[in-house]
Motif scaffolding. Structure first.
Motif, PDB file in Angstrom:
ATOM      1  N   ALA A  67       0.825  -1.210   0.000  1.00  0.00           N
ATOM      2  CA  ALA A  67       0.000   0.000   0.000  1.00  0.00           C
ATOM      3  C   ALA A  67       0.858   1.259   0.000  1.00  0.00           C
ATOM      4  CB  ALA A  67      -0.934  -0.002   1.211  1.00  0.00           C
ATOM      5  N   TYR A  68       0.574   2.135  -0.939  1.00  0.00           N
ATOM      6  CA  TYR A  68       1.255   3.435  -1.069  1.00  0.00           C
ATOM      7  C   TYR A  68       2.782   3.304  -0.940  1.00  0.00           C
ATOM      8  CZ  TYR A  68      -3.560   4.783  -0.276  1.00  0.00           C
ATOM      9  OH  TYR A  68      -4.919   4.887  -0.360  1.00  0.00           O
ATOM     10  N   PRO A  69       3.407   2.528  -1.818  1.00  0.00           N
ATOM     11  CA  PRO A  69       4.866   2.380  -1.731  1.00  0.00           C
ATOM     12  C   PRO A  69       5.569   3.629  -2.284  1.00  0.00           C
ATOM     13  CG  PRO A  69       4.025   1.150  -3.612  1.00  0.00           C
ATOM     14  CD  PRO A  69       2.833   1.807  -2.959  1.00  0.00           C
ATOM     15  N   LEU A  70       5.620   4.671  -1.479  1.00  0.00           N
ATOM     16  CA  LEU A  70       6.092   5.970  -1.982  1.00  0.00           C
ATOM     17  C   LEU A  70       7.537   5.931  -2.475  1.00  0.00           C
ATOM     18  CD1 LEU A  70       4.545   8.491   0.599  1.00  0.00           C
ATOM     19  CD2 LEU A  70       3.559   7.591  -1.510  1.00  0.00           C
ATOM     20  N   ARG A  71       8.396   5.242  -1.723  1.00  0.00           N
ATOM     21  CA  ARG A  71       9.805   5.240  -2.123  1.00  0.00           C
ATOM     22  C   ARG A  71       9.972   4.529  -3.469  1.00  0.00           C
ATOM     23  NH1 ARG A  71      14.673   2.490  -1.335  1.00  0.00           N
ATOM     24  NH2 ARG A  71      13.586   0.700  -0.444  1.00  0.00           N
ATOM     25  N   THR A  72       9.306   3.384  -3.597  1.00  0.00           N
ATOM     26  CA  THR A  72       9.380   2.638  -4.854  1.00  0.00           C
ATOM     27  C   THR A  72       8.799   3.473  -5.997  1.00  0.00           C
ATOM     28  OG1 THR A  72       9.086   0.646  -3.553  1.00  0.00           O
ATOM     29  CG2 THR A  72       8.797   0.421  -5.918  1.00  0.00           C
ATOM     30  N   MET A  73       7.679   4.105  -5.758  1.00  0.00           N
ATOM     31  CA  MET A  73       7.063   4.946  -6.793  1.00  0.00           C
ATOM     32  C   MET A  73       8.025   6.061  -7.204  1.00  0.00           C
ATOM     33  SD  MET A  73       3.228   5.715  -5.410  1.00  0.00           S
ATOM     34  CE  MET A  73       1.898   4.524  -5.391  1.00  0.00           C
ATOM     35  N   TYR A  74       8.629   6.675  -6.195  1.00  0.00           N
ATOM     36  CA  TYR A  74       9.526   7.808  -6.443  1.00  0.00           C
ATOM     37  C   TYR A  74      10.704   7.364  -7.299  1.00  0.00           C
ATOM     38  CZ  TYR A  74      12.121  12.105  -5.372  1.00  0.00           C
ATOM     39  OH  TYR A  74      12.795  13.296  -5.474  1.00  0.00           O
ATOM     40  N   GLU A  75      11.224   6.166  -6.980  1.00  0.00           N
ATOM     41  CA  GLU A  75      12.403   5.689  -7.701  1.00  0.00           C
ATOM     42  C   GLU A  75      12.073   5.169  -9.088  1.00  0.00           C
ATOM     43  OE1 GLU A  75      14.120   2.909  -4.966  1.00  0.00           O
ATOM     44  OE2 GLU A  75      14.907   4.533  -3.699  1.00  0.00           O
ATOM     45  N   LEU A  76      10.895   4.551  -9.236  1.00  0.00           N
ATOM     46  CA  LEU A  76      10.633   3.837 -10.493  1.00  0.00           C
ATOM     47  C   LEU A  76       9.752   4.576 -11.488  1.00  0.00           C
ATOM     48  CD1 LEU A  76      10.184   0.156  -9.312  1.00  0.00           C
ATOM     49  CD2 LEU A  76      12.239   1.311 -10.134  1.00  0.00           C
ATOM     50  N   ASN A  77       8.999   5.564 -11.023  1.00  0.00           N
ATOM     51  CA  ASN A  77       8.098   6.201 -11.981  1.00  0.00           C
ATOM     52  C   ASN A  77       8.396   7.694 -12.090  1.00  0.00           C
ATOM     53  OD1 ASN A  77       5.826   5.616 -13.761  1.00  0.00           O
ATOM     54  ND2 ASN A  77       4.738   7.096 -12.506  1.00  0.00           N
ATOM     55  N   GLY A  78       8.446   8.188 -13.295  1.00  0.00           N
ATOM     56  CA  GLY A  78       8.822   9.582 -13.513  1.00  0.00           C
ATOM     57  C   GLY A  78       7.827  10.575 -12.951  1.00  0.00           C
ATOM     58  N   TYR A  79       6.573  10.395 -13.308  1.00  0.00           N
ATOM     59  CA  TYR A  79       5.561  11.365 -12.897  1.00  0.00           C
ATOM     60  C   TYR A  79       4.872  10.934 -11.614  1.00  0.00           C
ATOM     61  CZ  TYR A  79       5.868  13.583 -17.491  1.00  0.00           C
ATOM     62  OH  TYR A  79       6.288  14.254 -18.598  1.00  0.00           O
ATOM     63  N   MET A  80       4.938  11.807 -10.613  1.00  0.00           N
ATOM     64  CA  MET A  80       4.312  11.465  -9.338  1.00  0.00           C
ATOM     65  C   MET A  80       4.055  12.738  -8.540  1.00  0.00           C
ATOM     66  SD  MET A  80       6.020   9.173  -6.363  1.00  0.00           S
ATOM     67  CE  MET A  80       5.279   8.987  -4.758  1.00  0.00           C
ATOM     68  N   ALA A  81       2.966  12.749  -7.815  1.00  0.00           N
ATOM     69  CA  ALA A  81       2.673  13.861  -6.906  1.00  0.00           C
ATOM     70  C   ALA A  81       2.028  13.306  -5.656  1.00  0.00           C
ATOM     71  CB  ALA A  81       1.720  14.852  -7.569  1.00  0.00           C
ATOM     72  N   LEU A  82       2.314  13.914  -4.530  1.00  0.00           N
ATOM     73  CA  LEU A  82       1.546  13.625  -3.324  1.00  0.00           C
ATOM     74  C   LEU A  82       0.363  14.588  -3.316  1.00  0.00           C
ATOM     75  CD1 LEU A  82       4.070  13.078  -0.392  1.00  0.00           C
ATOM     76  CD2 LEU A  82       2.282  11.487  -1.118  1.00  0.00           C
ATOM     77  N   SER A  83      -0.680  14.236  -2.572  1.00  0.00           N
ATOM     78  CA  SER A  83      -1.824  15.145  -2.485  1.00  0.00           C
ATOM     79  C   SER A  83      -2.672  14.727  -1.297  1.00  0.00           C
ATOM     80  CB  SER A  83      -2.629  15.082  -3.779  1.00  0.00           C
ATOM     81  OG  SER A  83      -3.172  13.798  -3.933  1.00  0.00           O
ATOM     82  N   THR A  84      -3.704  15.498  -1.006  1.00  0.00           N
ATOM     83  CA  THR A  84      -4.451  15.246   0.234  1.00  0.00           C
ATOM     84  C   THR A  84      -5.836  14.640   0.021  1.00  0.00           C
ATOM     85  OG1 THR A  84      -5.616  17.354   0.331  1.00  0.00           O
ATOM     86  CG2 THR A  84      -3.358  17.307   1.212  1.00  0.00           C
ATOM     87  N   ASP A  85      -6.416  14.822  -1.170  1.00  0.00           N
ATOM     88  CA  ASP A  85      -7.794  14.400  -1.429  1.00  0.00           C
ATOM     89  C   ASP A  85      -8.791  15.037  -0.452  1.00  0.00           C
ATOM     90  OD1 ASP A  85      -9.782  13.240  -2.875  1.00  0.00           O
ATOM     91  OD2 ASP A  85      -9.432  11.194  -2.202  1.00  0.00           O
ATOM     92  N   ALA A  86      -8.403  16.117   0.187  1.00  0.00           N
ATOM     93  CA  ALA A  86      -9.290  16.756   1.164  1.00  0.00           C
ATOM     94  C   ALA A  86     -10.619  17.133   0.505  1.00  0.00           C
ATOM     95  CB  ALA A  86      -8.627  18.026   1.707  1.00  0.00           C
ATOM     96  N   PRO A  87     -11.743  16.924   1.173  1.00  0.00           N
ATOM     97  CA  PRO A  87     -11.881  16.398   2.538  1.00  0.00           C
ATOM     98  C   PRO A  87     -12.211  14.907   2.594  1.00  0.00           C
ATOM     99  CG  PRO A  87     -13.974  17.297   1.835  1.00  0.00           C
ATOM    100  CD  PRO A  87     -13.046  17.364   0.641  1.00  0.00           C
ATOM    101  N   ALA A  88     -11.801  14.129   1.597  1.00  0.00           N
ATOM    102  CA  ALA A  88     -12.278  12.750   1.523  1.00  0.00           C
ATOM    103  C   ALA A  88     -11.490  11.771   2.388  1.00  0.00           C
ATOM    104  CB  ALA A  88     -12.294  12.287   0.073  1.00  0.00           C
ATOM    105  N   THR A  89     -11.254  12.113   3.625  1.00  0.00           N
ATOM    106  CA  THR A  89     -10.700  11.139   4.560  1.00  0.00           C
ATOM    107  C   THR A  89     -11.186  11.520   5.950  1.00  0.00           C
ATOM    108  OG1 THR A  89      -8.719   9.955   5.258  1.00  0.00           O
ATOM    109  CG2 THR A  89      -8.506  12.325   5.031  1.00  0.00           C
ATOM    110  N   THR A  90     -11.063  10.587   6.881  1.00  0.00           N
ATOM    111  CA  THR A  90     -11.619  10.866   8.191  1.00  0.00           C
ATOM    112  C   THR A  90     -10.596  11.546   9.092  1.00  0.00           C
ATOM    113  OG1 THR A  90     -12.872   9.925  10.027  1.00  0.00           O
ATOM    114  CG2 THR A  90     -11.176   8.524   9.064  1.00  0.00           C
ATOM    115  N   TRP A  91     -10.316  12.799   8.766  1.00  0.00           N
ATOM    116  CA  TRP A  91      -9.352  13.578   9.526  1.00  0.00           C
ATOM    117  C   TRP A  91      -9.841  15.016   9.520  1.00  0.00           C
ATOM    118  CZ3 TRP A  91      -6.141  11.762  12.808  1.00  0.00           C
ATOM    119  CH2 TRP A  91      -5.125  12.567  13.337  1.00  0.00           C
ATOM    120  N   ALA A  92      -9.790  15.668  10.671  1.00  0.00           N
ATOM    121  CA  ALA A  92     -10.427  16.976  10.785  1.00  0.00           C
ATOM    122  C   ALA A  92      -9.809  18.036   9.864  1.00  0.00           C
ATOM    123  CB  ALA A  92     -10.386  17.445  12.225  1.00  0.00           C
TER     124      ALA A  92
END
Ligand SMILES: [Zn+2]
Length: 521
Positions: free
Chosen positions: A403-428
């Motif tokens: 799940a969400y292998p950020l390091r692998t994604m960062y190393e192996l895929n050129g295009y990538m962004a982090l993001s929040t999807d706000a407000p679609a998660t259970t966090w205030a």
């Protein structure tokens, strides 16, 4: 506008993981020069006093319109609401605040966070009111709970058929339980009165201020409606400052019969960047489409769009020179996308043609299939952080580690962004970028539990995924870096995000936010 120098800073340019300067010169809202403070020969410079500066954050996947909508609704989220009784109490309070007869609305519940261990249903919500409709979105905004009055107003009863890609949950007698899954939510949305344009514009302007406080200077609206283009542009005239890329819901594009987008739709601070559709549901809702069943069940989640639909949307994107953004969380859903687009050539020169949103379960073989395909990955580590219980329960050992292998994604895929999807998660405060950065760097959930430390990334990499790399994914060529010619979109932090204790990264505050050289907060 006269030039302004900023000196004595620790300025991360967003070019790569190591590029820092101490001074910059801004002219007409753009970076004109960067370099060492000694060379900044200027009368009245702004002294940054050693503070850290980074490019303004780009939230590559969020829902500002939804953030505006829920601003006045009851938050059914931890830590305030921990059980169904408290949820009912919060909604009763909401009823008092809502004008007579109006819909009583809330958001953010997640059955794994409620001590009762079950979702809200119509009978719980009938205790809030039997006279007035009640509608509470689940944390993922993919399901919701409604009361009997809302079902009645939406014309839903025993005999109502499930829509494609959705389910009206029913009890053993076939009666609706009040839980609406995936596309079934539309039946409820359609029954609700529409907000006035004035209310929506005001909500968006307020949301822009909120985003600026978290350092967000550009944002992608991933549930764009055609009307949003003019709505956000009107909000821009009223003080909404962010750059915004709109991804239009494919379903609506089809309904309205839109075939050609004009140059004016694709340019400007508020612009259309792509078309969006959903390949599956969510992991927390067990609707993400998986190769193997969810632990202890026979269920593999659901597919929510057909291959023909995907290809038709891609053709529309190609014709208009925009991107295709596809929501896909389960490994089966991602595999299906890669299979479908195997024979399709990328159609965009200056960025990715396809964006896989969430890309939650990434199998190693997927990376090989993505080679040269100009496909971007847009994961949200905040899901893993905030929805720990769901991921623990719904993923077995192997899938948990994929799940969400950020390091692998960062190393192996050129295009990538982090993001929040706000407000679609259970966090205030899901749009607080620093929470996502902390989760990406520590790989610890909100409760301190390990969420796969092997996939940690560095603070520099995390910042790049919200700036210099996010700009490529959203094709926001003018921002995301602090290099000569770029827009002067940047933030000043009250602590050094690159050297501070990773466990306290979420306490680092944005001291000032600048958009096109203008201090907006
Ligand atoms: Zn989303």
């Amino acid at each position: 506008m006269p030039s302004q120098y900023f000196v004595n800073g620790k300025i991360f340019t967003g070019k790569n993981e190591r590029d820092f300067v101490s001074a910059m010169k801004i002219t007409d809202g753009k970076i004109e020069w960067i370099g060492p403070s000694e060379q900044a020969d200027a009368p009245d410079p702004v002294d940054l006093q050693g503070k850290t500066v980074v490019p303004g954050f780009i939230d590559a996947h969020a829902h500002p319109r939804l953030l505006a909508d829920i601003a006045g609704q009851a938050a059914i989220t931890i830590p305030e609401v921990t059980n169904i009784e408290e949820a009912i109490a919060a909604l009763k309070k909401q009823a008092e605040k809502t004008p007579d007869g109006g819909w009583i609305e809330g958001w953010g519940w997640d059955e794994t966070k409620l001590l009762d261990g079950r979702p809200l249903n119509r009978f719980d919500l009938d205790r809030v009111s039997t006279e007035r409709p009640v509608h509470v979105m689940r944390s993922d905004f993919h399901s919701s709970a409604v009361n009997s009055k809302a079902l009645e107003l939406a014309g839903i009863d025993k005999s109502t058929a499930d829509p494609f890609g959705g389910e009206i949950q029913r009890d053993e007698n076939g009666d609706p339980t009040g839980i609406m899954i995936e596309n079934a939510n539309r039946l409820i949305e359609n029954a609700k009165p529409k907000k006035t344009e004035e209310e929506r514009i005001e909500g968006i302007v307020r949301t822009g201020r909120r985003l600026a406080r978290f350092g967000i200077t550009s944002v992608a609206e991933m549930m764009g409606r055609w009307n949003d283009l003019s709505l956000f542009r009107k909000a821009e005239k009223r003080g909404f400052k962010q750059r915004l890329v709109l991804y239009l819901l494919w379903e609506e594009v089809k309904e309205l019969g839109i075939r050609r987008l004009e140059d004016r739709d694709l340019n400007g601070r508020i612009r259309i960047g792509g078309v969006k559709l959903f390949m599956d549901g969510t992991i927390s809702g067990k609707t993400a489409w998986m190769k193997a069943p969810y632990p202890g069940t026979e269920e593999k989640g659901m597919r929510t769009c057909t291959k023909e639909e995907l290809l038709e949307a891609a053709e529309f994107a190609r014709r208009n020179g925009i991107q295709l953004a596809i929501h896909a969380m389960g490994d089966r859903a991602i595999e299906e996308i890669l299979r479908t687009f195997e024979p399709v050539k990328p159609w965009i020169d200056d960025g990715p043609s396809i964006r896989i949103e969430h890309a939650s379960i990434m199998r190693p073989e997927f990376f090989r299939k993505m080679d040269g395909k100009k496909i971007a990955l847009v994961p949200q580590i905040i899901f893993f952080f905030a929805e720990y219980e769901s991921y623990r329960n719904h993923l077995d050992g192997e899938r948990f580690s994929l799940a969400y292998p950020l390091r692998t994604m960062y190393e192996l895929n050129g295009y990538m962004a982090l993001s929040t999807d706000a407000p679609a998660t259970t966090w205030a405060e899901p749009d607080k970028i620093m929470t996502s950065i902390k989760a990406a760097v520590t790989r610890k959930a909100y409760n301190g539990q390990d969420i796969n430390r092997a996939e940690k990334i560095s603070p520099e990499q995390a910042v790049l995924l919200f700036t210099g790399k996010a700009k490529e994914v959203c094709r926001l060529h003018e921002t995301g870096r602090l290099l000569p010619g770029d827009e002067a979109d940047f933030i000043v932090l009250d602590e050094d995000i690159f050297t501070t204790d990773p466990d306290r990264l979420d306490r680092v505050k944005v001291a000032a936010t600048y958009i096109s050289g203008e201090k907006v907060c």
